[in-house]
Enzyme design. Structure first.
Site, PDB file in Angstrom:
ATOM      1  N   ASN A 168       0.876  -1.157   0.058  1.00  0.00           N
ATOM      2  CA  ASN A 168       0.071   0.024  -0.124  1.00  0.00           C
ATOM      3  C   ASN A 168       1.040   1.128   0.078  1.00  0.00           C
ATOM      4  OD1 ASN A 168      -2.492   1.237   0.480  1.00  0.00           O
ATOM      5  ND2 ASN A 168      -2.129   1.637   2.454  1.00  0.00           N
ATOM      6  N   HIS A 204      -4.578   9.898  -1.971  1.00  0.00           N
ATOM      7  CA  HIS A 204      -4.756  11.082  -1.277  1.00  0.00           C
ATOM      8  C   HIS A 204      -4.692  12.391  -2.316  1.00  0.00           C
ATOM      9  CE1 HIS A 204      -5.277   9.324   2.808  1.00  0.00           C
ATOM     10  NE2 HIS A 204      -4.040   8.646   2.511  1.00  0.00           N
ATOM     11  N   GLU A 234      -7.397   4.380   0.338  1.00  0.00           N
ATOM     12  CA  GLU A 234      -7.694   5.833   1.445  1.00  0.00           C
ATOM     13  C   GLU A 234      -7.986   6.955   0.681  1.00  0.00           C
ATOM     14  OE1 GLU A 234      -3.944   6.351   3.598  1.00  0.00           O
ATOM     15  OE2 GLU A 234      -3.733   4.055   4.129  1.00  0.00           O
TER      16      GLU A 234
HETATM   17  O1  G3I Z   1      -3.258   9.292  20.018  1.00  0.00           O
HETATM   18  C1  G3I Z   1      -2.478  10.403  20.493  1.00  0.00           C
HETATM   19  C2  G3I Z   1      -3.009  11.097  21.584  1.00  0.00           C
HETATM   20  O2  G3I Z   1      -2.526  10.451  22.786  1.00  0.00           O
HETATM   21  C3  G3I Z   1      -2.355  12.569  21.632  1.00  0.00           C
HETATM   22  O3  G3I Z   1      -2.788  13.354  22.771  1.00  0.00           O
HETATM   23  C4  G3I Z   1      -2.328  13.246  20.341  1.00  0.00           C
HETATM   24  C5  G3I Z   1      -1.689  14.738  20.085  1.00  0.00           C
HETATM   25  O4  G3I Z   1      -1.225  14.920  18.930  1.00  0.00           O
HETATM   26  O5  G3I Z   1      -1.970  12.498  19.361  1.00  0.00           O
HETATM   27  C6  G3I Z   1      -2.580  11.277  19.333  1.00  0.00           C
HETATM   28  O6  G3I Z   1      -2.122  10.864  17.998  1.00  0.00           O
HETATM   29  C7  G3I Z   1      -2.606  11.026  16.777  1.00  0.00           C
HETATM   30  C8  G3I Z   1      -3.155   9.821  16.191  1.00  0.00           C
HETATM   31  O7  G3I Z   1      -3.089  10.129  14.886  1.00  0.00           O
HETATM   32  C9  G3I Z   1      -4.289   9.412  16.798  1.00  0.00           C
HETATM   33  O8  G3I Z   1      -5.221  10.269  16.675  1.00  0.00           O
HETATM   34  C10 G3I Z   1      -1.082  11.537  16.049  1.00  0.00           C
HETATM   35  O9  G3I Z   1      -0.685  12.902  16.651  1.00  0.00           O
HETATM   36  C11 G3I Z   1      -1.502  11.741  14.638  1.00  0.00           C
HETATM   37  O10 G3I Z   1      -0.590  12.183  14.236  1.00  0.00           O
HETATM   38  C12 G3I Z   1      -2.134  10.606  14.001  1.00  0.00           C
HETATM   39  O11 G3I Z   1      -2.500  10.897  12.946  1.00  0.00           O
HETATM   40  C13 G3I Z   1      -2.702   9.632  11.840  1.00  0.00           C
HETATM   41  C14 G3I Z   1      -1.658   9.509  10.808  1.00  0.00           C
HETATM   42  O12 G3I Z   1      -2.007   8.551   9.754  1.00  0.00           O
HETATM   43  C15 G3I Z   1      -0.365   9.337  11.607  1.00  0.00           C
HETATM   44  O13 G3I Z   1       0.462   8.785  10.834  1.00  0.00           O
HETATM   45  C16 G3I Z   1      -4.178   9.731  11.245  1.00  0.00           C
HETATM   46  O14 G3I Z   1      -5.070   9.833  12.374  1.00  0.00           O
HETATM   47  C17 G3I Z   1      -4.342   8.992  10.288  1.00  0.00           C
HETATM   48  O15 G3I Z   1      -5.600   9.221   9.414  1.00  0.00           O
HETATM   49  C18 G3I Z   1      -3.150   8.867   9.258  1.00  0.00           C
HETATM   50  O16 G3I Z   1      -3.456   7.736   8.173  1.00  0.00           O
HETATM   51  C19 G3I Z   1      -2.451   7.489   7.378  1.00  0.00           C
HETATM   52  C20 G3I Z   1      -2.576   6.035   6.984  1.00  0.00           C
HETATM   53  O17 G3I Z   1      -2.449   5.324   8.176  1.00  0.00           O
HETATM   54  C21 G3I Z   1      -1.394   5.757   5.944  1.00  0.00           C
HETATM   55  N1  G3I Z   1      -1.525   6.635   4.838  1.00  0.00           N
HETATM   56  C22 G3I Z   1      -1.564   7.963   4.935  1.00  0.00           C
HETATM   57  C23 G3I Z   1      -2.671   8.355   5.981  1.00  0.00           C
HETATM   58  C24 G3I Z   1      -2.854   9.795   6.201  1.00  0.00           C
HETATM   59  O18 G3I Z   1      -1.723  10.420   6.861  1.00  0.00           O
END
Ligand code: G3I
Length: 316
Positions: A168, A204, A234
């Protein structure tokens, strides 16, 4: 008709965020989503930092909630993701080569065993290339070299031979350096019988960047010609955070054209969006000023993009 009921060849999916049953608006969230889709992916809770935050201590609580919900509602679950450079704990990143390889194998074994019979599709390796087509300079690559990728697939096949194994990545839609690199890797895997069943196009997108839909269709075809299944994993299409009506129409055109090409390609097995409501989307946090990338607005009203997807799914 609901999105999933327009045709039967392709699964229609969305991601769900962690805690989707306990949000203040969970009832609106679920009553909107449940009838529209038949495939779901965990946005975060099946990633390594969530499932194995310390070595060999596994936590499947959030993932199990999603799987149980999916079983009750006749959804297929798409597993995301086993091996990635992001959202992987520091303890993994600091291991020696042999210990890192063992940790990777143990993670694949335990996660796939836990979900055996419940998750028929897994993203085995996620985002292993840079946009220029070089292997991503991740801790995986620096420590193990490119062989970590094929070894992950071989291990995943052994862990559960019935699962569809996916590579992926994002920015694969054009026939440029990155998709050429993914194509060449998968062609090599096929020629050496490395087990891989499908390619995941994350998709995306942003209306700031034009896309050549015929090039996209040709690109799908060459992956299909390798004998791979194709999963749109996605999809979202960014516009400005407070979009004009014209932007929403442009966005709808992206959904329509992409999905029409997917419906015309028999190798496409699933079309999934990365969230369905603009209320819950990764986009505004990562691209300030951009957003509104999905099918329903923040109040759960269908957007032009929703109607475009509906039309495109009926297109062939
Ligand atoms: O869980 C923590 C929380 O404890 C903390 O207080 C908070 C403060 O920033 O962060 C929380 O973690 C966040 C996590 O999502 C859960 O909500 C991270 O900061 C944040 O960076 C993370 O983002 C995710 C991202 O992947 C990280 O790589 C997105 O939700 C998610 O939609 C995104 O998904 C990715 C796919 O897995 C792979 N392809 C790209 C796609 C978009 O980036």
């Amino acid at each position: 008709k609901r999105l999933k009921d327009i045709q039967s060849r392709v699964l229609i999916g969305t991601e769900f965020p962690s805690g989707f049953t306990t949000m203040s608006d969970s009832s609106a969230f679920l009553s909107t989503a449940t009838p529209e889709f038949n495939l779901v992916t965990a946005e975060n809770c099946m990633k390594w930092d969530a499932t194995e935050s310390s070595q060999n201590n596994f936590n499947f609580a959030e993932g199990d909630k999603l799987v149980n919900w999916a079983q009750t509602n006749n959804y297929t679950v798409h597993g995301h993701t086993l091996v990635w450079h992001n959202q992987t704990p520091g303890w993994v990143q600091n291991l020696s080569a042999s210990a890192m390889q063992s940790a990777m194998y143990n993670h694949i074994d335990k996660v796939m065993a836990h979900y055996k019979g419940k998750i028929p599709i897994w993203d085995v390796v996620n985002e292993a290339f840079e946009d220029d087509g070089n292997y991503r300079n991740s801790f995986w690559y620096r420590t193990l070299g490119k062989s970590y990728i094929e070894n992950a697939f071989i291990r995943a096949r052994a862990a559960d031979p019935s699962v569809k194994l996916i590579y992926n990545d994002y920015n694969l839609e054009y026939t440029g350096n990155k998709s050429n690199a993914a194509y060449n890797m998968l062609k090599d895997f096929k020629s050496r019988n490395i087990p891989v069943d499908g390619i995941g196009f994350q998709m995306h997108l942003d209306i700031q960047y034009s896309i050549d839909y015929n090039d996209f269709a040709r690109n799908l075809q060459r992956f299909a010609d390798l004998g791979l299944e194709i999963y749109i994993t996605e999809m979202d299409v960014r516009v400005s955070s407070n979009p004009t009506a014209a932007e929403l129409q442009t966005q709808a055109g992206y959904y329509k054209n992409i999905i029409e090409k997917c419906m015309a390609q028999p190798a496409v097995k699933a079309i999934q969006v990365w969230g369905f409501t603009d209320k819950y989307s990764w986009v505004p946090n990562t691209f300030p000023g951009r957003g509104a990338a999905l099918l329903f607005d923040s109040n759960y009203n269908p957007k032009p993009s929703y109607y475009a997807m509906q039309a495109a799914l009926g297109s062939s």
